[in-house]
Design a protein around this motif. Structure first.
Motif, mmCIF file in Angstrom:
data_model
loop_
_atom_site.group_PDB
_atom_site.id
_atom_site.type_symbol
_atom_site.label_atom_id
_atom_site.label_comp_id
_atom_site.label_asym_id
_atom_site.label_seq_id
_atom_site.Cartn_x
_atom_site.Cartn_y
_atom_site.Cartn_z
ATOM 1 N N LEU A 214 -13.981 11.229 -7.433
ATOM 2 C CA LEU A 214 -12.895 10.358 -7.873
ATOM 3 C C LEU A 214 -11.529 10.949 -7.539
ATOM 4 C CD1 LEU A 214 -14.188 9.018 -11.317
ATOM 5 C CD2 LEU A 214 -14.276 7.921 -9.067
ATOM 6 N N ASP A 215 -11.424 12.274 -7.514
ATOM 7 C CA ASP A 215 -10.165 12.905 -7.111
ATOM 8 C C ASP A 215 -9.850 12.592 -5.648
ATOM 9 O OD1 ASP A 215 -9.782 13.966 -9.621
ATOM 10 O OD2 ASP A 215 -10.568 15.960 -9.116
ATOM 11 N N VAL A 216 -10.860 12.669 -4.799
ATOM 12 C CA VAL A 216 -10.666 12.301 -3.388
ATOM 13 C C VAL A 216 -10.290 10.829 -3.281
ATOM 14 C CG1 VAL A 216 -11.803 12.062 -1.144
ATOM 15 C CG2 VAL A 216 -12.231 14.088 -2.553
ATOM 16 N N GLN A 217 -10.985 10.012 -4.051
ATOM 17 C CA GLN A 217 -10.698 8.581 -4.040
ATOM 18 C C GLN A 217 -9.246 8.312 -4.441
ATOM 19 O OE1 GLN A 217 -12.324 5.762 -7.139
ATOM 20 N NE2 GLN A 217 -13.689 5.257 -5.441
ATOM 21 N N GLN A 218 -8.745 9.064 -5.412
ATOM 22 C CA GLN A 218 -7.358 8.875 -5.844
ATOM 23 C C GLN A 218 -6.374 9.227 -4.724
ATOM 24 O OE1 GLN A 218 -6.364 10.926 -9.460
ATOM 25 N NE2 GLN A 218 -4.245 10.240 -9.453
ATOM 26 N N GLN A 219 -6.692 10.271 -3.957
ATOM 27 C CA GLN A 219 -5.830 10.631 -2.821
ATOM 28 C C GLN A 219 -5.809 9.509 -1.781
ATOM 29 O OE1 GLN A 219 -6.310 14.797 -1.300
ATOM 30 N NE2 GLN A 219 -7.830 14.971 -2.929
ATOM 31 N N VAL A 220 -6.976 8.914 -1.524
ATOM 32 C CA VAL A 220 -7.046 7.793 -0.591
ATOM 33 C C VAL A 220 -6.263 6.604 -1.135
ATOM 34 C CG1 VAL A 220 -8.598 6.095 0.467
ATOM 35 C CG2 VAL A 220 -9.231 8.522 0.418
ATOM 36 N N ASP A 221 -6.409 6.335 -2.430
ATOM 37 C CA ASP A 221 -5.697 5.204 -3.038
ATOM 38 C C ASP A 221 -4.190 5.349 -2.889
ATOM 39 O OD1 ASP A 221 -8.122 4.173 -3.738
ATOM 40 O OD2 ASP A 221 -7.949 4.607 -5.890
ATOM 41 N N GLU A 222 -3.672 6.549 -3.094
ATOM 42 C CA GLU A 222 -2.229 6.755 -2.969
ATOM 43 C C GLU A 222 -1.750 6.413 -1.569
ATOM 44 O OE1 GLU A 222 -1.585 10.769 -4.133
ATOM 45 O OE2 GLU A 222 -1.964 10.410 -6.270
ATOM 46 N N ILE A 223 -2.549 6.787 -0.552
ATOM 47 C CA ILE A 223 -2.172 6.483 0.832
ATOM 48 C C ILE A 223 -2.272 4.976 1.085
ATOM 49 C CG2 ILE A 223 -2.786 6.845 3.251
ATOM 50 C CD1 ILE A 223 -3.819 9.631 2.421
ATOM 51 N N LEU A 224 -3.344 4.338 0.590
ATOM 52 C CA LEU A 224 -3.508 2.903 0.805
ATOM 53 C C LEU A 224 -2.399 2.107 0.127
ATOM 54 C CD1 LEU A 224 -7.380 2.355 0.460
ATOM 55 C CD2 LEU A 224 -6.011 2.529 2.538
ATOM 56 N N TYR A 225 -2.044 2.489 -1.089
ATOM 57 C CA TYR A 225 -0.957 1.784 -1.779
ATOM 58 C C TYR A 225 0.365 1.958 -1.039
ATOM 59 C CZ TYR A 225 -3.927 0.804 -5.827
ATOM 60 O OH TYR A 225 -4.920 0.319 -6.658
ATOM 61 N N ASP A 226 0.571 3.118 -0.459
ATOM 62 C CA ASP A 226 1.785 3.352 0.320
ATOM 63 C C ASP A 226 1.787 2.479 1.578
ATOM 64 O OD1 ASP A 226 4.268 4.848 0.835
ATOM 65 O OD2 ASP A 226 3.157 5.740 2.492
ATOM 66 N N GLU A 227 0.623 2.368 2.247
ATOM 67 C CA GLU A 227 0.527 1.512 3.430
ATOM 68 C C GLU A 227 0.772 0.052 3.067
ATOM 69 O OE1 GLU A 227 -0.012 2.005 6.769
ATOM 70 O OE2 GLU A 227 0.325 4.137 6.365
ATOM 71 N N ILE A 228 0.205 -0.387 1.941
ATOM 72 C CA ILE A 228 0.398 -1.778 1.499
ATOM 73 C C ILE A 228 1.880 -2.037 1.237
ATOM 74 C CG2 ILE A 228 -0.071 -3.404 -0.375
ATOM 75 C CD1 ILE A 228 -2.871 -2.027 -0.590
ATOM 76 N N ALA A 229 2.541 -1.111 0.550
ATOM 77 C CA ALA A 229 3.961 -1.285 0.241
ATOM 78 C C ALA A 229 4.807 -1.355 1.509
ATOM 79 C CB ALA A 229 4.438 -0.142 -0.652
ATOM 80 N N LYS A 230 4.517 -0.498 2.473
ATOM 81 C CA LYS A 230 5.268 -0.503 3.727
ATOM 82 C C LYS A 230 5.034 -1.785 4.520
ATOM 83 C CE LYS A 230 5.397 4.524 4.465
ATOM 84 N NZ LYS A 230 4.872 5.647 5.288
ATOM 85 N N ARG A 231 3.818 -2.326 4.415
ATOM 86 C CA ARG A 231 3.452 -3.481 5.231
ATOM 87 C C ARG A 231 4.035 -4.779 4.690
ATOM 88 N NH1 ARG A 231 -1.266 -2.893 8.060
ATOM 89 N NH2 ARG A 231 -0.937 -0.690 7.577
ATOM 90 N N ARG A 232 4.222 -4.864 3.389
ATOM 91 C CA ARG A 232 4.736 -6.103 2.803
ATOM 92 C C ARG A 232 6.116 -6.416 3.392
ATOM 93 N NH1 ARG A 232 1.919 -8.256 -1.418
ATOM 94 N NH2 ARG A 232 0.481 -6.893 -2.578
ATOM 95 N N GLY A 233 6.255 -7.631 3.924
ATOM 96 C CA GLY A 233 7.534 -8.036 4.492
ATOM 97 C C GLY A 233 7.829 -7.418 5.840
ATOM 98 N N ASN A 234 6.868 -6.695 6.414
ATOM 99 C CA ASN A 234 7.095 -6.041 7.710
ATOM 100 C C ASN A 234 5.867 -6.247 8.595
ATOM 101 O OD1 ASN A 234 8.323 -4.464 9.691
ATOM 102 N ND2 ASN A 234 7.481 -2.559 8.858
ATOM 103 N N LEU A 235 5.541 -7.529 8.839
ATOM 104 C CA LEU A 235 4.311 -7.875 9.529
ATOM 105 C C LEU A 235 4.520 -8.250 10.989
ATOM 106 C CD1 LEU A 235 2.661 -10.085 6.741
ATOM 107 C CD2 LEU A 235 2.335 -7.649 7.170
ATOM 108 N N ALA A 236 5.745 -8.244 11.444
ATOM 109 C CA ALA A 236 6.028 -8.680 12.813
ATOM 110 C C ALA A 236 5.258 -7.841 13.826
ATOM 111 C CB ALA A 236 7.534 -8.581 13.088
ATOM 112 N N GLY A 237 4.525 -8.539 14.702
ATOM 113 C CA GLY A 237 3.796 -7.853 15.760
ATOM 114 C C GLY A 237 2.525 -7.164 15.315
ATOM 115 N N ARG A 238 2.143 -7.306 14.044
ATOM 116 C CA ARG A 238 0.948 -6.631 13.528
ATOM 117 C C ARG A 238 -0.257 -7.551 13.678
ATOM 118 N NH1 ARG A 238 1.988 -1.308 11.557
ATOM 119 N NH2 ARG A 238 -0.229 -1.567 11.118
ATOM 120 N N ASN A 239 -1.390 -6.965 14.083
ATOM 121 C CA ASN A 239 -2.587 -7.759 14.325
ATOM 122 C C ASN A 239 -3.819 -7.181 13.644
ATOM 123 O OD1 ASN A 239 -3.846 -10.007 15.511
ATOM 124 N ND2 ASN A 239 -4.653 -8.777 17.188
ATOM 125 N N ASP A 240 -3.624 -6.277 12.676
ATOM 126 C CA ASP A 240 -4.751 -5.662 11.984
ATOM 127 C C ASP A 240 -5.174 -6.525 10.798
ATOM 128 O OD1 ASP A 240 -3.161 -4.477 9.476
ATOM 129 O OD2 ASP A 240 -2.007 -4.079 11.300
#
Length: 445
Positions: A214-240
């Protein structure tokens, strides 16, 4: 909505027990061990002894599981109202890993809503948009394969499918972030049955090794939440996939996180293993290998897909899929009470000569004939309203990887005999890692 109690040792009365399909009288723990580690031989033996419908009992709580092996019966289950056949309740053991909003854990209206939001990212148009990215990642990986000496292609496929998830599904392309995520996600996807016990016994999650996971999972979650925050409103040219999900639906961060982890865990080992079995079969047959190479050279996607489908038939990665009855129902000639776990035995259907002539043979052409397998007999992705939402992505991914590898190499098998399957969590993997030897091809003229 309250969960449906399991039909098992605490809720099954003697009268009802006498009306269930026949099955072994072995202790529950013994049946569980046989199911967990030897289901590929255990199920055929039970079918031979008790018929097309039989009952087994598994932990926890000596739960009653009725196994179906006739396509008509399985189609009836897949076609039943999702409110009667709950799949999410059968996956609650995954909740600490995938999250409460995971598509695999939801039922009824919640499942319909979440699936509707996910669908645009897996439409035919979307898949065509991902294919180029998958092919370039596959070509780059294939170019690094060792030549002239045996290697385990299963591990290569695990590495490649993880990279595809990182870049094509998560949309992570920054080199530093990729280097940060790879070792963490490798630990996440290597979840063991011991770790999964935490879903049955939550108190375990407070101690090692569950706490470490679960500690490893929490580290992954922090990165995923950061990616989600960066991606919101910044989707131009993204195809993932993540960007398409953000563009097409209204999501909370937690809902998105749970779907991304679900796609990771449900789509990584399964696709990697299906491809490993595919290369294993091609390496053992010059005729099939040349058939695949011609398809790769000429862009015959239907033939490459047929090769992949046949490997999935002969070597089902997931041997069975489950549902839990939320009310009493008549199935396969039996009146089964509420709480019964229904298991559709995909592996038994796939090896049945009635539906697949010469079922022990690897014959991709069976999916290209004028008389292909009947609907409802090939089901590696389940069926009905719960059919795997990533089925199209998996077939596209496998086709692109086959194209890249078969265009580059000749394959041979260092061992003439087929590798036996062994259980790994819920999947059946090649016991020696699907060893192959490759040599570079002379480009066709």
């Amino acid at each position: 909505m309250a969960s449906t109690p399991l039909l098992g040792g605490r809720t099954l009365d003697r009268q009802t027990a006498r009306t269930l399909p026949p099955g072994p009288r072995l202790p529950t723990l013994a049946q569980t061990v046989l199911f967990a580690s030897h289901r590929r031989t255990f199920f055929p033996r039970m079918r031979g002894k008790y018929g097309d419908v039989f009952t087994i009992r598994l932990v926890p709580s000596s739960r009653v599981c009725v196994v179906l092996s006739r396509p008509d019966d399985i189609r009836e289950v897949f076609g039943s109202a999702p409110s009667v056949m709950h799949a999410g309740e059968g996956n609650t053991v995954l909740k600490p890993i995938m999250g409460a909003h995971s598509l695999l854990l939801l039922d009824d209206e919640d499942h319909v809503r979440m699936r509707r939001q996910l669908m645009p990212a897996f439409s035919g148009q979307a898949l065509r948009g991902y294919a180029g990215m998958v092919h370039e990642l596959a070509r780059a990986d294939v170019a690094t394969w060792p030549t002239g000496k045996p290697f385990k292609v299963h591990q290569r496929m695990r590495n490649l499918t993880l990279e595809i998830i990182l870049q094509v599904i998560f949309g992570v392309t920054d080199r530093d972030r990729l280097n940060q995520l790879r070792p963490l996600l490798d630990k996440i996807v290597s979840v063991s049955p011991v770790i999964m016990l935490g879903g049955f016994y939550p108190a375990l999650l407070r101690v090692r090794p569950w706490r470490t996971y679960l500690d490893v999972q929490q580290q992954v979650d922090e990165i995923l939440y950061d990616e989600i925050a960066k991606r919101r409103g910044n989707l131009a040219g993204r195809n993932d996939v993540l960007s398409r999900l953000l563009a097409a639906g209204t999501w909370s961060d937690v809902e998105l996180r749970d779907q991304l982890v679900t796609l990771l865990l449900a789509g990584h080992e399964t696709t990697a293993t299906a491809l490993a079995w595919t290369f294993h079969e091609l390496a053992r047959s010059r005729e099939d290998l040349e058939f695949g190479q011609r398809a790769a050279d000429t862009g015959a996607d239907d033939e490459l897909e047929a090769i992949l489908k046949e490997a999935m038939r002969l070597h089902p990665v997931v041997y069975q899929v489950g549902r839990r009855l939320t009310e009493t129902a008549d199935i396969a000639g039996y009146r089964l009470p509420r709480g019964t776990t229904i298991m559709a035995a995909v592996g038994l259907v796939h090896r049945d000569g009635e539906h697949f002539p010469m079922p022990q043979e690897f014959r991709p052409q069976r999916f290209l004939d004028d008389d292909p397998p009947a609907p409802g007999t090939w089901m590696p992705f389940g069926g009905g309203a719960r059919r795997c939402i990533g089925a199209g992505f998996s077939l596209m991914e496998g086709t692109e990887i086959l194209r890249a590898a078969l265009a580059a190499y000749d394959f041979t098998a260092p061992h003439p005999k087929p590798e036996p399957a062994q259980s790994k969590n819920v999947t059946l993997v090649p016991s020696r890692g699907a060893e192959v030897t490759v040599t570079r091809r002379t480009p066709p003229r």
